[in-house]
Design a protein around this motif. Sequence first.
Motif, mmCIF file in Angstrom:
data_model
loop_
_atom_site.group_PDB
_atom_site.id
_atom_site.type_symbol
_atom_site.label_atom_id
_atom_site.label_comp_id
_atom_site.label_asym_id
_atom_site.label_seq_id
_atom_site.Cartn_x
_atom_site.Cartn_y
_atom_site.Cartn_z
ATOM 1 N N GLU A 60 114.559 101.391 70.534
ATOM 2 C CA GLU A 60 113.769 102.420 70.627
ATOM 3 C C GLU A 60 113.214 102.401 71.913
ATOM 4 O O GLU A 60 112.806 101.608 72.360
ATOM 5 C CB GLU A 60 112.684 102.460 69.368
ATOM 6 C CG GLU A 60 113.263 102.276 68.021
ATOM 7 C CD GLU A 60 113.906 103.810 67.786
ATOM 8 O OE1 GLU A 60 113.527 104.699 68.113
ATOM 9 O OE2 GLU A 60 115.134 103.773 67.057
ATOM 10 N N ALA A 61 112.425 103.529 72.187
ATOM 11 C CA ALA A 61 111.784 103.910 73.246
ATOM 12 C C ALA A 61 110.201 103.145 73.016
ATOM 13 O O ALA A 61 109.761 103.380 71.856
ATOM 14 C CB ALA A 61 111.540 105.299 73.666
ATOM 15 N N ALA A 62 109.462 102.559 73.812
ATOM 16 C CA ALA A 62 108.237 101.957 73.545
ATOM 17 C C ALA A 62 107.381 103.168 72.999
ATOM 18 O O ALA A 62 106.508 102.741 71.865
ATOM 19 C CB ALA A 62 107.609 101.228 74.919
ATOM 20 N N ASP A 63 107.373 104.279 73.518
ATOM 21 C CA ASP A 63 106.370 105.312 73.049
ATOM 22 C C ASP A 63 106.790 105.892 71.643
ATOM 23 O O ASP A 63 106.076 106.666 70.922
ATOM 24 C CB ASP A 63 106.339 106.596 73.938
ATOM 25 C CG ASP A 63 107.456 107.260 74.125
ATOM 26 O OD1 ASP A 63 108.813 106.604 73.478
ATOM 27 O OD2 ASP A 63 107.660 108.380 74.763
ATOM 28 N N GLN A 64 107.957 105.207 71.047
ATOM 29 C CA GLN A 64 108.102 105.537 69.703
ATOM 30 C C GLN A 64 107.382 104.485 68.788
ATOM 31 O O GLN A 64 107.802 104.917 67.425
ATOM 32 C CB GLN A 64 109.663 105.653 69.405
ATOM 33 C CG GLN A 64 110.455 106.680 70.265
ATOM 34 C CD GLN A 64 109.880 108.152 69.841
ATOM 35 O OE1 GLN A 64 109.727 108.301 68.633
ATOM 36 N NE2 GLN A 64 109.382 108.826 70.720
ATOM 37 N N ILE A 65 107.029 103.419 69.129
ATOM 38 C CA ILE A 65 106.601 102.512 68.169
ATOM 39 C C ILE A 65 104.976 102.278 68.651
ATOM 40 O O ILE A 65 104.522 102.249 69.763
ATOM 41 C CB ILE A 65 107.236 101.153 68.686
ATOM 42 C CG1 ILE A 65 108.674 101.167 68.365
ATOM 43 C CG2 ILE A 65 106.409 100.038 67.738
ATOM 44 C CD1 ILE A 65 109.268 99.759 68.593
ATOM 45 N N LYS A 66 104.148 102.239 67.535
ATOM 46 C CA LYS A 66 102.567 102.428 67.847
ATOM 47 C C LYS A 66 102.149 101.665 66.739
ATOM 48 O O LYS A 66 102.536 101.547 65.520
ATOM 49 C CB LYS A 66 102.110 103.874 67.670
ATOM 50 C CG LYS A 66 102.729 104.768 68.604
ATOM 51 C CD LYS A 66 102.021 106.116 68.968
ATOM 52 C CE LYS A 66 102.577 107.076 69.704
ATOM 53 N NZ LYS A 66 103.063 106.688 71.003
ATOM 54 N N MET A 67 101.075 100.694 66.900
ATOM 55 C CA MET A 67 100.504 99.960 66.134
ATOM 56 C C MET A 67 98.838 99.881 66.754
ATOM 57 O O MET A 67 98.461 99.569 67.763
ATOM 58 C CB MET A 67 100.988 98.678 65.970
ATOM 59 C CG MET A 67 101.405 98.277 64.829
ATOM 60 S SD MET A 67 102.083 96.679 64.673
ATOM 61 C CE MET A 67 103.527 96.772 65.626
ATOM 62 N N ALA A 68 97.735 100.265 65.694
ATOM 63 C CA ALA A 68 96.652 100.379 66.175
ATOM 64 C C ALA A 68 95.676 99.890 65.086
ATOM 65 O O ALA A 68 96.028 100.356 63.934
ATOM 66 C CB ALA A 68 96.113 101.809 66.824
ATOM 67 N N LEU A 69 94.832 98.910 65.344
ATOM 68 C CA LEU A 69 93.632 98.691 64.475
ATOM 69 C C LEU A 69 92.540 99.232 64.716
ATOM 70 O O LEU A 69 92.082 99.000 65.789
ATOM 71 C CB LEU A 69 93.861 96.989 64.482
ATOM 72 C CG LEU A 69 92.597 96.392 63.356
ATOM 73 C CD1 LEU A 69 92.884 96.667 62.034
ATOM 74 C CD2 LEU A 69 92.877 94.850 63.549
ATOM 75 N N VAL A 70 91.683 100.087 63.889
ATOM 76 C CA VAL A 70 90.606 100.532 64.207
ATOM 77 C C VAL A 70 89.470 99.909 63.283
ATOM 78 O O VAL A 70 89.591 99.797 61.952
ATOM 79 C CB VAL A 70 90.611 101.955 64.064
ATOM 80 C CG1 VAL A 70 89.222 102.620 64.349
ATOM 81 C CG2 VAL A 70 91.513 102.708 64.832
ATOM 82 N N LEU A 71 88.499 99.243 63.876
ATOM 83 C CA LEU A 71 87.311 98.548 63.357
ATOM 84 C C LEU A 71 86.107 99.574 63.500
ATOM 85 O O LEU A 71 85.767 99.873 64.377
ATOM 86 C CB LEU A 71 86.735 97.154 63.888
ATOM 87 C CG LEU A 71 87.808 96.427 63.824
ATOM 88 C CD1 LEU A 71 87.321 94.951 64.366
ATOM 89 C CD2 LEU A 71 88.675 96.005 62.538
ATOM 90 N N LYS A 72 85.840 100.294 62.243
ATOM 91 C CA LYS A 72 84.963 101.045 62.205
ATOM 92 C C LYS A 72 83.446 100.941 62.202
ATOM 93 O O LYS A 72 83.241 99.659 61.542
ATOM 94 C CB LYS A 72 85.109 102.429 61.206
ATOM 95 C CG LYS A 72 86.649 103.014 61.224
ATOM 96 C CD LYS A 72 87.067 103.592 60.015
ATOM 97 C CE LYS A 72 88.400 104.440 60.144
ATOM 98 N NZ LYS A 72 88.979 105.022 59.101
#
Length: 132
Positions: A60-72
């Motif tokens: 896959e293209a790198a921009d098709q894979i996303k992972m983000a952890l948001v500490l609110k």
Amino acid sequence: MKKNVWAKMLSLVLVLTCVIGLAACGKDGGSSAAGTYNFQTIDMGGITMDMEQLADTLGEAADQIKMALVLKEDGSFSLDAAAVDENMSMEGTWEEKGGNIELTSEGSTISCTLKDGVLTISEEGIVMTFKK
């Protein structure tokens, strides 16, 4: 061809297994740890991959894979992951304890290290890093 498909599936399963194992605990008002952390690397069995390498492995293209952890700021967290037509979101709570971050979700807690804006999660031989 068949081997390539299995390699992609195995990589995706390992990444998603690690992501599912994440969690967060408690409330921490105004912590400097609060913020958005984006996926940087994963190490599985001594093989370390960044987003580009992981995407290449999955075909896959790198921009098709996303992972983000948001500490609110309110002590809650969200983890959003999207890879190869698979989307996953998880929520829980987090707490900062002695330089570590404890993530709790669905009754499961994991302790992560936080140093210089890099959150490191190590679970069952898989190490993932996220950068603020």
